[in-house]
Every structure is written in C-alpha cells, then in structure tokens.
Design a protein around this motif. Sequence first.
Motif, PDB file in Angstrom:
ATOM      1  N   VAL A 114      -6.102  30.473 -30.353  1.00 50.70           N
ATOM      2  CA  VAL A 114      -6.402  29.521 -29.355  1.00 50.70           C
ATOM      3  C   VAL A 114      -5.433  30.165 -28.106  1.00 50.70           C
ATOM      4  CG1 VAL A 114      -7.011  27.395 -30.526  1.00 50.70           C
ATOM      5  CG2 VAL A 114      -4.594  27.709 -30.013  1.00 50.70           C
ATOM      6  N   LEU A 115      -5.955  30.080 -26.999  1.00 50.07           N
ATOM      7  CA  LEU A 115      -4.982  30.303 -25.697  1.00 50.07           C
ATOM      8  C   LEU A 115      -4.380  28.877 -25.199  1.00 50.07           C
ATOM      9  CD1 LEU A 115      -7.207  33.046 -23.795  1.00 50.07           C
ATOM     10  CD2 LEU A 115      -5.004  33.328 -24.951  1.00 50.07           C
ATOM     11  N   ILE A 116      -3.271  28.851 -24.908  1.00 54.37           N
ATOM     12  CA  ILE A 116      -2.688  27.856 -24.134  1.00 54.37           C
ATOM     13  C   ILE A 116      -1.867  28.098 -22.788  1.00 54.37           C
ATOM     14  CG2 ILE A 116      -0.999  26.004 -24.956  1.00 54.37           C
ATOM     15  CD1 ILE A 116      -1.450  26.834 -27.926  1.00 54.37           C
ATOM     16  N   GLN A 117      -1.900  27.184 -22.054  1.00 57.17           N
ATOM     17  CA  GLN A 117      -1.117  27.143 -20.769  1.00 57.17           C
ATOM     18  C   GLN A 117      -0.270  26.034 -20.867  1.00 57.17           C
ATOM     19  OE1 GLN A 117       1.070  27.668 -17.823  1.00 57.17           O
ATOM     20  NE2 GLN A 117      -0.341  29.319 -18.148  1.00 57.17           N
ATOM     21  N   SER A 118       0.987  26.077 -20.681  1.00 58.93           N
ATOM     22  CA  SER A 118       1.839  24.732 -20.616  1.00 58.93           C
ATOM     23  C   SER A 118       2.341  24.433 -19.392  1.00 58.93           C
ATOM     24  CB  SER A 118       3.062  25.273 -21.461  1.00 58.93           C
ATOM     25  OG  SER A 118       3.659  26.053 -20.926  1.00 58.93           O
ATOM     26  N   LYS A 119       2.462  23.112 -19.136  1.00 52.81           N
ATOM     27  CA  LYS A 119       3.078  22.424 -17.905  1.00 52.81           C
ATOM     28  C   LYS A 119       3.982  21.711 -18.232  1.00 52.81           C
ATOM     29  CE  LYS A 119       0.334  24.863 -15.272  1.00 52.81           C
ATOM     30  NZ  LYS A 119       0.843  26.172 -14.378  1.00 52.81           N
ATOM     31  N   ARG A 120       4.930  21.206 -17.246  1.00 51.20           N
ATOM     32  CA  ARG A 120       5.956  20.328 -17.381  1.00 51.20           C
ATOM     33  C   ARG A 120       5.892  19.392 -16.216  1.00 51.20           C
ATOM     34  NH1 ARG A 120      11.803  21.533 -15.273  1.00 51.20           N
ATOM     35  NH2 ARG A 120      10.486  21.338 -13.381  1.00 51.20           N
ATOM     36  N   ILE A 121       4.993  18.342 -16.513  1.00 51.15           N
ATOM     37  CA  ILE A 121       4.740  17.364 -15.468  1.00 51.15           C
ATOM     38  C   ILE A 121       5.077  16.006 -15.817  1.00 51.15           C
ATOM     39  CG2 ILE A 121       3.035  16.626 -13.787  1.00 51.15           C
ATOM     40  CD1 ILE A 121       3.473  19.422 -13.395  1.00 51.15           C
ATOM     41  N   CYS A 153      -7.046  27.561 -16.133  1.00 47.13           N
ATOM     42  CA  CYS A 153      -7.912  27.112 -17.050  1.00 47.13           C
ATOM     43  C   CYS A 153      -9.237  27.770 -17.026  1.00 47.13           C
ATOM     44  CB  CYS A 153      -8.385  25.874 -16.848  1.00 47.13           C
ATOM     45  SG  CYS A 153      -7.088  24.428 -17.300  1.00 47.13           S
ATOM     46  N   ASP A 154      -9.731  28.496 -15.800  1.00 44.17           N
ATOM     47  CA  ASP A 154     -10.821  29.309 -15.546  1.00 44.17           C
ATOM     48  C   ASP A 154     -10.617  30.690 -16.319  1.00 44.17           C
ATOM     49  OD1 ASP A 154     -12.347  27.466 -14.316  1.00 44.17           O
ATOM     50  OD2 ASP A 154     -11.826  27.917 -12.172  1.00 44.17           O
ATOM     51  N   LYS A 155      -9.536  31.100 -16.171  1.00 39.95           N
ATOM     52  CA  LYS A 155      -9.194  32.739 -16.645  1.00 39.95           C
ATOM     53  C   LYS A 155      -9.237  32.546 -18.025  1.00 39.95           C
ATOM     54  CE  LYS A 155      -6.484  34.363 -12.892  1.00 39.95           C
ATOM     55  NZ  LYS A 155      -5.096  34.971 -12.390  1.00 39.95           N
ATOM     56  N   MET A 156      -8.547  31.422 -18.629  1.00 37.11           N
ATOM     57  CA  MET A 156      -8.570  31.235 -20.220  1.00 37.11           C
ATOM     58  C   MET A 156      -9.983  31.046 -20.766  1.00 37.11           C
ATOM     59  SD  MET A 156      -5.197  29.034 -21.297  1.00 37.11           S
ATOM     60  CE  MET A 156      -5.813  27.510 -20.164  1.00 37.11           C
ATOM     61  N   LEU A 157     -10.846  30.240 -20.097  1.00 39.53           N
ATOM     62  CA  LEU A 157     -12.159  30.005 -20.388  1.00 39.53           C
ATOM     63  C   LEU A 157     -13.012  31.197 -20.411  1.00 39.53           C
ATOM     64  CD1 LEU A 157     -12.257  26.693 -19.018  1.00 39.53           C
ATOM     65  CD2 LEU A 157     -12.534  26.985 -21.444  1.00 39.53           C
ATOM     66  N   ASP A 158     -12.733  32.048 -19.359  1.00 42.04           N
ATOM     67  CA  ASP A 158     -13.411  33.338 -19.200  1.00 42.04           C
ATOM     68  C   ASP A 158     -13.137  34.335 -20.747  1.00 42.04           C
ATOM     69  OD1 ASP A 158     -14.822  32.809 -16.920  1.00 42.04           O
ATOM     70  OD2 ASP A 158     -13.113  33.807 -15.639  1.00 42.04           O
ATOM     71  N   ILE A 159     -12.212  33.907 -21.266  1.00 46.22           N
ATOM     72  CA  ILE A 159     -11.874  34.661 -22.525  1.00 46.22           C
ATOM     73  C   ILE A 159     -12.374  33.991 -23.818  1.00 46.22           C
ATOM     74  CG2 ILE A 159      -9.927  35.830 -23.899  1.00 46.22           C
ATOM     75  CD1 ILE A 159      -8.623  36.109 -21.236  1.00 46.22           C
ATOM     76  N   THR A 160     -12.219  32.794 -23.662  1.00 48.73           N
ATOM     77  CA  THR A 160     -12.496  31.716 -24.907  1.00 48.73           C
ATOM     78  C   THR A 160     -12.637  30.403 -24.544  1.00 48.73           C
ATOM     79  OG1 THR A 160     -11.634  31.027 -27.062  1.00 48.73           O
ATOM     80  CG2 THR A 160     -10.099  31.674 -25.452  1.00 48.73           C
ATOM     81  N   PRO A 161     -13.780  29.893 -25.114  1.00 46.53           N
ATOM     82  CA  PRO A 161     -13.771  28.334 -25.082  1.00 46.53           C
ATOM     83  C   PRO A 161     -12.582  27.587 -25.542  1.00 46.53           C
ATOM     84  CG  PRO A 161     -15.340  29.224 -26.502  1.00 46.53           C
ATOM     85  CD  PRO A 161     -14.732  30.355 -25.967  1.00 46.53           C
ATOM     86  N   ASP A 162     -12.139  27.970 -26.609  1.00 52.35           N
ATOM     87  CA  ASP A 162     -11.008  27.618 -27.284  1.00 52.35           C
ATOM     88  C   ASP A 162      -9.426  27.772 -26.551  1.00 52.35           C
ATOM     89  OD1 ASP A 162     -12.086  26.280 -29.947  1.00 52.35           O
ATOM     90  OD2 ASP A 162     -12.960  28.320 -29.857  1.00 52.35           O
ATOM     91  N   SER A 163      -9.365  27.029 -25.561  1.00 49.03           N
ATOM     92  CA  SER A 163      -8.271  27.214 -24.684  1.00 49.03           C
ATOM     93  C   SER A 163      -7.862  25.639 -24.272  1.00 49.03           C
ATOM     94  CB  SER A 163      -8.800  27.800 -23.423  1.00 49.03           C
ATOM     95  OG  SER A 163      -9.256  29.251 -23.499  1.00 49.03           O
ATOM     96  N   PHE A 164      -6.608  25.824 -24.185  1.00 49.51           N
ATOM     97  CA  PHE A 164      -5.831  24.365 -24.235  1.00 49.51           C
ATOM     98  C   PHE A 164      -4.946  24.223 -23.186  1.00 49.51           C
ATOM     99  CE2 PHE A 164      -8.026  24.632 -28.319  1.00 49.51           C
ATOM    100  CZ  PHE A 164      -8.632  23.241 -28.125  1.00 49.51           C
ATOM    101  N   VAL A 165      -4.368  23.288 -22.712  1.00 50.92           N
ATOM    102  CA  VAL A 165      -3.374  22.643 -21.917  1.00 50.92           C
ATOM    103  C   VAL A 165      -2.265  21.795 -22.488  1.00 50.92           C
ATOM    104  CG1 VAL A 165      -2.541  21.678 -19.637  1.00 50.92           C
ATOM    105  CG2 VAL A 165      -4.505  23.262 -19.614  1.00 50.92           C
ATOM    106  N   PHE A 166      -1.069  22.173 -22.722  1.00 51.40           N
ATOM    107  CA  PHE A 166       0.026  21.469 -23.353  1.00 51.40           C
ATOM    108  C   PHE A 166       0.792  20.842 -22.064  1.00 51.40           C
ATOM    109  CE2 PHE A 166       0.764  23.808 -27.814  1.00 51.40           C
ATOM    110  CZ  PHE A 166      -0.594  23.143 -28.078  1.00 51.40           C
ATOM    111  N   ASN A 167       1.174  19.632 -22.039  1.00 51.40           N
ATOM    112  CA  ASN A 167       2.009  19.024 -20.892  1.00 51.40           C
ATOM    113  C   ASN A 167       3.277  18.585 -21.694  1.00 51.40           C
ATOM    114  OD1 ASN A 167       2.838  18.202 -18.443  1.00 51.40           O
ATOM    115  ND2 ASN A 167       2.214  16.159 -18.875  1.00 51.40           N
TER     116      ASN A 167
END
Length: 206
Positions: A98-105, A123-137
């Motif tokens: 999976v691909l993950i983008q993290s944020k601190r909010i 999110c768009d960039k990750m989803l262009d690579i794989t639908p199995d992309s997530f955000v961690f906050n």
Amino acid sequence: MENRLEKAFRKAAHAADRAVSAAMEKYANGHVTDEDDITGVLIGRLDAAFDKDIGGINWSSSVLRHRQGVAAQEKTAGADMLVHVSIATPQLTYSKGVLIQSKRIDEGVAMTLGSHKELLSQCDKMLDITPDSFVFNYTKSGMRCASANRIAGASSRVLNDSCNLTSYRFFLEFFRCTTGDRRITSAKFDDLQIPRGIAIEGTSEQ
C-alpha cells in the motif's frame, strides 16, 4: 471458533497497533514534533514489531524521500510511506503493498485551503498508481486512517472526521488481505509500477 490464520492476523494487527500507540505517545509527550519525524518514529516502531515472526507475515517498509530533484519520491507518488507484506501458508499466500500519505492535523482542526488542496493532489497521485492508497492522520490522542478515495471525495477539511478507521482496523484488514495491491512487489520506490504519463521528478518524459 477463530481459525489459526485469523488469530495470527489479529495478533499481528495488535502488534502494529501497539507500535502506532508508542509512536503517537512519543508525539503527545513532545519528544517528537514534526510530521516527517513522527513518520520516521512510526516506521521504526513498526519495523521493530515485525522483526520477530508474527503469523508468518513478512514485513518491509520505506519512507519516501521528499527532497527536491531526483530524490523527490514523495512528489512523484504523492505518498511518504510504502509498505509491503507477504505471507505463504497452506491456507493463504499473498504479496502486496500500500501507499500511504501521513498528516499531522489535530482533532477538530480544519486544514487550510492550501493544505487541503495539497492533500487532495497527493491522494490523486497515489490513486493514479494504485487504488490501495491511504491517509494516516497523527494526533496526540492516536492515529486514524482512511482510504485515499474517501479523503479525495470528502468535502470537509477536518481531516480526522473523515478518517473512519482505527489503526488496528486498518492493519487487520491489510493482513487479512482485504486491502493491498499485488502489483506492489516490495517496499522499494524503484520497484513501483509508475503508470506511463506520470513524470518522475528529476527526469523528463520521453
């Protein structure tokens, strides 16, 4: 009665959740502050948790580089983490990531318009690579997760409200094989299958 594999997945998810809690506690106590540093602590804790065998799961991960130029992996993929797991048992065999983008909010805090726009782009960039992309906050009370699809479709700029998964639930479904892309074959950025038409930072399209 739970079968052996399901017990193993729950054990692994609890181990991952404890690693997340330890990283968030370090953040809450003021021992680490910046988003990138929290990510490093989190990956370190997760890697350590899976140094020992848990349910036969083989774990690997990487923090994507965010510097400018040829090292700007995060700018290309939209993610700052890449996680790969594999397992081979008589009941189940898989290799996926999976691909993950993290944020601190913080909880209840709305992202600025600029920060929200940047997250949607990531999110768009990750989803262009794989639908199995997530955000961690990251918050001082814990970490919440959501699919990049969910975040991309949410109108609210209060990120934590859109993150519908606990870290335990995210990892349980990941280990169970509910999520994960088999085209992601390792935790190495260079092994990612970047679709044609996506320019890799620091190079020119041919």
